[in-house]
Design an enzyme around this catalytic site. Structure first.
Site, PDB file in Angstrom:
ATOM      1  N   LYS A  91       0.809  -1.230   0.000  1.00 32.81           N
ATOM      2  CA  LYS A  91       0.000   0.000   0.000  1.00 32.81           C
ATOM      3  C   LYS A  91       0.843   1.282   0.000  1.00 32.81           C
ATOM      4  O   LYS A  91       0.446   2.273  -0.601  1.00 32.81           O
ATOM      5  CB  LYS A  91      -0.950   0.007   1.205  1.00 32.81           C
ATOM      6  N   ASP A 118     -10.243   3.238   1.550  1.00 34.27           N
ATOM      7  CA  ASP A 118     -10.517   2.669   2.884  1.00 34.27           C
ATOM      8  C   ASP A 118     -11.302   3.631   3.784  1.00 34.27           C
ATOM      9  O   ASP A 118     -12.265   3.240   4.445  1.00 34.27           O
ATOM     10  CB  ASP A 118      -9.199   2.301   3.596  1.00 34.27           C
TER      11      ASP A 118
HETATM   12  P1  NAP Z   1      -1.095  -2.840  10.671  1.00 34.47           P
HETATM   13  O1  NAP Z   1      -0.687  -1.644   9.884  1.00 34.47           O
HETATM   14  O2  NAP Z   1      -0.194  -4.004  10.779  1.00 34.47           O
HETATM   15  O3  NAP Z   1      -1.430  -2.318  12.183  1.00 34.47           O
HETATM   16  C1  NAP Z   1      -1.756  -3.233  13.203  1.00 34.47           C
HETATM   17  C2  NAP Z   1      -2.160  -2.487  14.467  1.00 34.47           C
HETATM   18  O4  NAP Z   1      -2.573  -3.462  15.444  1.00 34.47           O
HETATM   19  C3  NAP Z   1      -1.026  -1.679  15.107  1.00 34.47           C
HETATM   20  O5  NAP Z   1      -1.570  -0.506  15.678  1.00 34.47           O
HETATM   21  C4  NAP Z   1      -0.512  -2.638  16.196  1.00 34.47           C
HETATM   22  O6  NAP Z   1       0.083  -1.983  17.293  1.00 34.47           O
HETATM   23  C5  NAP Z   1      -1.827  -3.258  16.646  1.00 34.47           C
HETATM   24  N1  NAP Z   1      -1.628  -4.539  17.325  1.00 34.47           N
HETATM   25  C6  NAP Z   1      -1.235  -5.716  16.760  1.00 34.47           C
HETATM   26  N2  NAP Z   1      -1.168  -6.678  17.717  1.00 34.47           N
HETATM   27  C7  NAP Z   1      -1.521  -6.088  18.888  1.00 34.47           C
HETATM   28  C8  NAP Z   1      -1.642  -6.557  20.228  1.00 34.47           C
HETATM   29  N3  NAP Z   1      -1.390  -7.826  20.552  1.00 34.47           N
HETATM   30  N4  NAP Z   1      -2.065  -5.681  21.185  1.00 34.47           N
HETATM   31  C9  NAP Z   1      -2.322  -4.397  20.865  1.00 34.47           C
HETATM   32  N5  NAP Z   1      -2.226  -3.886  19.609  1.00 34.47           N
HETATM   33  C10 NAP Z   1      -1.823  -4.727  18.641  1.00 34.47           C
HETATM   34  O7  NAP Z   1      -2.483  -3.420  10.141  1.00 34.47           O
HETATM   35  P2  NAP Z   1      -3.680  -2.652   9.379  1.00 34.47           P
HETATM   36  O8  NAP Z   1      -3.465  -2.728   7.923  1.00 34.47           O
HETATM   37  O9  NAP Z   1      -3.864  -1.312  10.017  1.00 34.47           O
HETATM   38  O10 NAP Z   1      -4.917  -3.613   9.714  1.00 34.47           O
HETATM   39  C11 NAP Z   1      -5.390  -3.756  11.041  1.00 34.47           C
HETATM   40  C12 NAP Z   1      -6.639  -4.628  11.071  1.00 34.47           C
HETATM   41  O11 NAP Z   1      -7.682  -3.991  10.326  1.00 34.47           O
HETATM   42  C13 NAP Z   1      -6.450  -6.014  10.433  1.00 34.47           C
HETATM   43  O12 NAP Z   1      -7.127  -6.948  11.252  1.00 34.47           O
HETATM   44  C14 NAP Z   1      -7.138  -5.896   9.090  1.00 34.47           C
HETATM   45  O13 NAP Z   1      -7.688  -7.128   8.664  1.00 34.47           O
HETATM   46  C15 NAP Z   1      -8.266  -4.903   9.407  1.00 34.47           C
HETATM   47  N6  NAP Z   1      -8.701  -4.143   8.229  1.00 34.47           N
HETATM   48  C16 NAP Z   1     -10.010  -4.193   7.875  1.00 34.47           C
HETATM   49  C17 NAP Z   1     -10.466  -3.461   6.776  1.00 34.47           C
HETATM   50  C18 NAP Z   1     -11.908  -3.522   6.387  1.00 34.47           C
HETATM   51  O14 NAP Z   1     -12.208  -3.161   5.234  1.00 34.47           O
HETATM   52  N7  NAP Z   1     -12.819  -3.923   7.257  1.00 34.47           N
HETATM   53  C19 NAP Z   1      -9.562  -2.677   6.024  1.00 34.47           C
HETATM   54  C20 NAP Z   1      -8.209  -2.633   6.422  1.00 34.47           C
HETATM   55  C21 NAP Z   1      -7.796  -3.380   7.525  1.00 34.47           C
HETATM   56  P3  NAP Z   1       1.686  -1.689  17.317  1.00 34.47           P
HETATM   57  O15 NAP Z   1       1.890  -0.441  16.539  1.00 34.47           O
HETATM   58  O16 NAP Z   1       1.982  -1.537  18.764  1.00 34.47           O
HETATM   59  O17 NAP Z   1       2.367  -2.883  16.711  1.00 34.47           O
END
Ligand code: NAP
Length: 289
Positions: free
Chosen positions: A68, A104
């Site tokens: 992305k 998004d």
């Molecule tokens: P990302 O950039 O990898 O960010 C992950 C986030 O989760 C970070 O803030 C991370 O915190 C936090 N995290 C991970 N493990 C954790 C834990 N054990 N305890 C507390 N915080 C934790 O991922 P992303 O692209 O933003 O996606 C995040 C989620 O959104 C995914 O599940 C994805 O499937 C979902 N999503 C859904 C849609 C939709 O259309 N519905 C669209 C996009 C994403 P740190 O910074 O501390 O590591």
């Protein structure tokens, strides 16, 4: 028979993406001459893949992790908001040029307002997480006029960076970074009207909540953008505590609908698409239980 317009999703690894089902359902319902498929593209193969797509005249493609951000310098045109957010999830090939955009945030906001009947204007919100999805969600809450947007993250420095970036990009001082587990975050949630989980906590098989259930009060609109499972532990707890809830499927569908409109010029039939995706998710859950 004329060949079908090619649409793709690229990512690595791709895992089990719902995007082909979503877009091919819409294509089939509308009888359009396209086909959408998934293609795993490793990070070091991105530039080569784009050149191939240009030669093959693909109509457009969705972009997911890990491309992305890294795709931006490879595109010919990036719209202003996508440039400011620093990440694209949709590319259209228009007159031989790759045009990148990010749907998004639009998808999240449409789900919040249409499915959740919630207008963020003038109201305080708390976003849990500071990753790519948090960036789009927090930005669009601010663009929709939220009075304040707390960004609470496990790694505080990431929340601070995101709050800084967004304040600069959008020219608004409404962002406040906090550590996820701090009392200040509990207080912020109590004072807010909307809580959005954008962390991956609670994804399929993970029984944890990103914040304690005791922090959730009945006046809150609680959204989880995770959609596997549809009812995450956070949403289950929120419902039990009398709060309103919104699952992540709406965001997925509406970000896809916005991309679909840009590629095909047609509105996605979101009702039938939601039905098909809910059926697929229910099948997956039954297989894993
Ligand atoms: P990302 O950039 O990898 O960010 C992950 C986030 O989760 C970070 O803030 C991370 O915190 C936090 N995290 C991970 N493990 C954790 C834990 N054990 N305890 C507390 N915080 C934790 O991922 P992303 O692209 O933003 O996606 C995040 C989620 O959104 C995914 O599940 C994805 O499937 C979902 N999503 C859904 C849609 C939709 O259309 N519905 C669209 C996009 C994403 P740190 O910074 O501390 O590591």
């Amino acid at each position: 028979m004329p060949s079908l317009g090619r649409l793709l999703i690229i990512g690595y690894p791709l895992g089990h993406t719902l995007s082909p089902l979503m877009h091919n359902t819409a294509i089939g319902e509308l009888g359009l001459p396209y086909h959408y498929e998934a293609e795993a593209v490793p990070p070091d193969g991105l530039a080569e893949a784009l050149e191939r797509f240009r030669v093959d005249e693909v109509v457009g493609f969705s972009v997911t992790i890990p491309h992305k951000e890294t795709i931006l310098p490879l595109l010919d045109v990036v719209d202003e908001e996508t440039e400011r957010l620093g990440a694209a999830n949709t590319v259209v090939l228009a007159e031989g040029r790759f045009v990148g955009t990010n749907t998004d945030g639009v998808g999240f906001l449409r789900s919040l307002t249409e499915d959740g009947s919630y207008d963020p204007e003038g109201r305080a919100a708390v976003v849990l997480g500071a990753g790519g999805a948090a960036r789009a969600v927090a930005a669009h809450l601010a663009l929709a006029g939220a009075s304040s947007v707390v960004i609470a993250n496990r790694t505080l420095s990431r929340a601070e960076r995101l709050a800084d970036d967004l304040a600069r990009a959008l020219g608004r001082q409404c962002f406040l970074p906090l550590p996820l587990e701090a009392t200040a975050t509990a207080d912020a949630i109590q004072q807010a009207e909307c809580l959005i989980n954008t962390t991956s906590v609670g994804m399929a098989g993970d029984p944890r909540l990103p914040v304690p259930a005791a922090w959730i009060e009945p006046h809150l609109m609680v959204c989880d953008i995770v959609y596997r499972p549809l009812e995450t532990p956070l949403l289950e707890a929120a419902r039990a505590r009398g709060a309103s809830t919104l699952d992540g499927l709406g965001m997925l569908i509406y970000q896809g609908a916005e991309a679909f409109r840009r590629w095909t010029g047609h509105e996605m039939p979101v009702g039938i698409v939601r039905m098909r995706l809910e059926e697929a998710l229910a099948r997956e859950e039954a297989e894993h239980s």
